[in-house]
Design an enzyme around this catalytic site. Structure first.
Site, PDB file in Angstrom:
ATOM      1  N   GLN A   1      14.602 -23.793  17.917  1.00  0.00           N
ATOM      2  CA  GLN A   1      13.732 -22.987  18.058  1.00  0.00           C
ATOM      3  C   GLN A   1      13.090 -23.908  16.720  1.00  0.00           C
ATOM      4  OE1 GLN A   1      13.149 -20.242  14.479  1.00  0.00           O
ATOM      5  NE2 GLN A   1      13.102 -18.608  16.506  1.00  0.00           N
TER       6      GLN A   1
ATOM      7  N   TYR B   1       5.079 -16.154  10.462  1.00  0.00           N
ATOM      8  CA  TYR B   1       4.927 -17.562   9.726  1.00  0.00           C
ATOM      9  C   TYR B   1       3.584 -18.082  10.533  1.00  0.00           C
ATOM     10  CZ  TYR B   1       9.865 -17.528   7.983  1.00  0.00           C
ATOM     11  OH  TYR B   1      10.787 -16.852   7.038  1.00  0.00           O
TER      12      TYR B   1
ATOM     13  N   ARG C   1       9.189 -16.877  20.712  1.00  0.00           N
ATOM     14  CA  ARG C   1       9.887 -15.422  20.026  1.00  0.00           C
ATOM     15  C   ARG C   1       8.425 -14.505  19.336  1.00  0.00           C
ATOM     16  NH1 ARG C   1      13.921 -14.561  15.382  1.00  0.00           N
ATOM     17  NH2 ARG C   1      15.095 -12.705  16.563  1.00  0.00           N
TER      18      ARG C   1
ATOM     19  N   GLY D   1      22.012 -10.618  16.581  1.00  0.00           N
ATOM     20  CA  GLY D   1      21.889 -11.698  14.815  1.00  0.00           C
ATOM     21  C   GLY D   1      23.101 -11.829  14.497  1.00  0.00           C
TER      22      GLY D   1
END
Length: 372
Positions: free
Chosen positions: A102, A183, A230, A322
């Site tokens: 990622q 982000y 994502r 996760g």
């Protein structure tokens, strides 16, 4: 096909053939506790242990020093980091796994401690709310960021391109662009954080431009069928907001269609989950599933049962897990055999060291551990 067999059936995801539909979600673990933010030998073990996942997506790796926002998170911009990640990919591949990295830039979710006293950068000078920066000096308030100049935005696109090239050199099967969780990519997309008046702000077409350019840059390196992105359309990290989430993210998904990506990965927590959207925030994932024509991954507090139901109902092609993967290196086998899961130790999620990182027992190890 039954619900149970659906989760363990193979799937062709872009250029990558997956043996099952369980994806290990990207999760920050803060174990690159060295001056160079380099993956360690324990990181190699951590991912190797989880190689039975249909696909591993690593924790976010910053694309440049400017992209750092947390202590001990690995990068993918230096030769030492590339060499460290190469050990990871070699080990995962030797164990029969598939692994994407990622690519991450935190934008405003950072602190001057990471940047020689300089302010973090963002699309616009809008201060985050409800979060603090995790620095070597402890938790600190995040200041109002500095708005990027247009030329700087274009330079960050090139940082992502170089990071993708580094990832390819490190042996990854592909890359995921981190466009979620408030982000930098997400900050450009949503109008609460993007108040620009240049080609990267204003209309939804302009606000989506940075995300699409970053994805295209990675696709130029790997081929689009080895690139995913994502998104978290209902997330609220740092107080991020948009005036019309459904319209905004539907437009992004429509534009991604033209690229032929490996997948679209959407975080939308199930009702009752701690990360579920606040009351009144509309669900978006189902709308994106209708729009996006490529492979679709859902993430957000799924159990084996809810994952099987989502696949059976065609809500997604793959389900990302996760925390269950943190505590269960052999999660796939445990699901297949209907075996109880290890309980996660939340105190060690970001604590550094091997405890709570590579010492969770597998099914083979569990009887031994029980005797000790």
């Amino acid at each position: 096909m039954s619900q149970a067999s659906n989760l363990f059936s193979p799937f062709q995801m872009g250029a990558v053939s997956l043996p099952n539909r369980l994806v290990m979600a990207p999760m920050t673990r803060s174990r690159a506790n060295n001056d160079g933010n380099v993956p360690t030998d324990s990181t190699v073990t951590y991912y190797e242990q989880r190689a039975s996942a249909g696909l591993i997506i690593t924790e976010g790796a910053q694309v440049s020093p400017q992209g750092v926002g947390y202590v001990f998170t690995p990068g993918i911009y230096s030769a030492a980091q590339v060499a460290g990640w190469r050990k990871v990919t070699d080990a995962v591949h030797a164990a029969g796994g598939r692994i994407f990295i990622q690519l991450w830039h935190v934008g405003r979710i950072s602190h001057p401690d990471f940047h020689n006293g300089e302010l973090p950068v963002a699309p616009s000078a809008v201060q985050p709310t409800g979060v603090q920066a995790y620095t070597t000096n402890g938790m600190q308030e995040i200041p109002t960021p500095r708005a990027l100049e247009t030329a700087e935005v274009k330079a960050i696109v090139e940082d992502f391109r170089q990071a993708a090239a580094n990832a390819k050199e490190a042996g990854f099967d592909g890359v995921e662009i981190h466009g979620a969780n408030g982000y930098l990519v997400d900050q450009f997309i949503q109008d609460g954080t993007n108040q620009r008046t240049d080609e990267y702000g204003g209309s939804v077409e302009n606000r989506a431009r940075f995300a699409l350019e970053v994805v295209q840059a990675a696709a130029d390196v790997f081929g689009a069928d080895r690139v995913g992105i994502r998104l978290a359309p209902t997330g609220a990290m740092g107080g991020i907001t948009d005036s019309d989430r459904v319209r905004t993210f539907r437009y992004v998904a429509e534009q991604l269609n033209a690229l032929g990506l490996a997948y679209l990965h959407v975080i939308e927590a199930l009702p009752g989950h701690p990360m579920a959207a606040a009351p009144g925030v509309p669900a978006v994932a189902a709308e994106l599933r209708k729009v996006f024509t490529g492979p679709f991954i859902l993430n957000g507090g799924y159990t084996q049962e809810t994952a099987e139901a989502a696949l059976a109902n065609n809500e997604a092609d793959l389900i990302a897990f996760g925390v269950p993967f943190i505590a269960n290196p052999d999660l796939v086998e445990r699901f297949e055999q209907g075996t109880a899961l290890n309980m996660p130790d939340q105190a060690t999620f970001y604590s550094g060291g091997d405890k709570g990182y590579i010492d969770y027992p597998s099914l083979e190890e569990a009887p031994v551990a029980a005797k000790q």
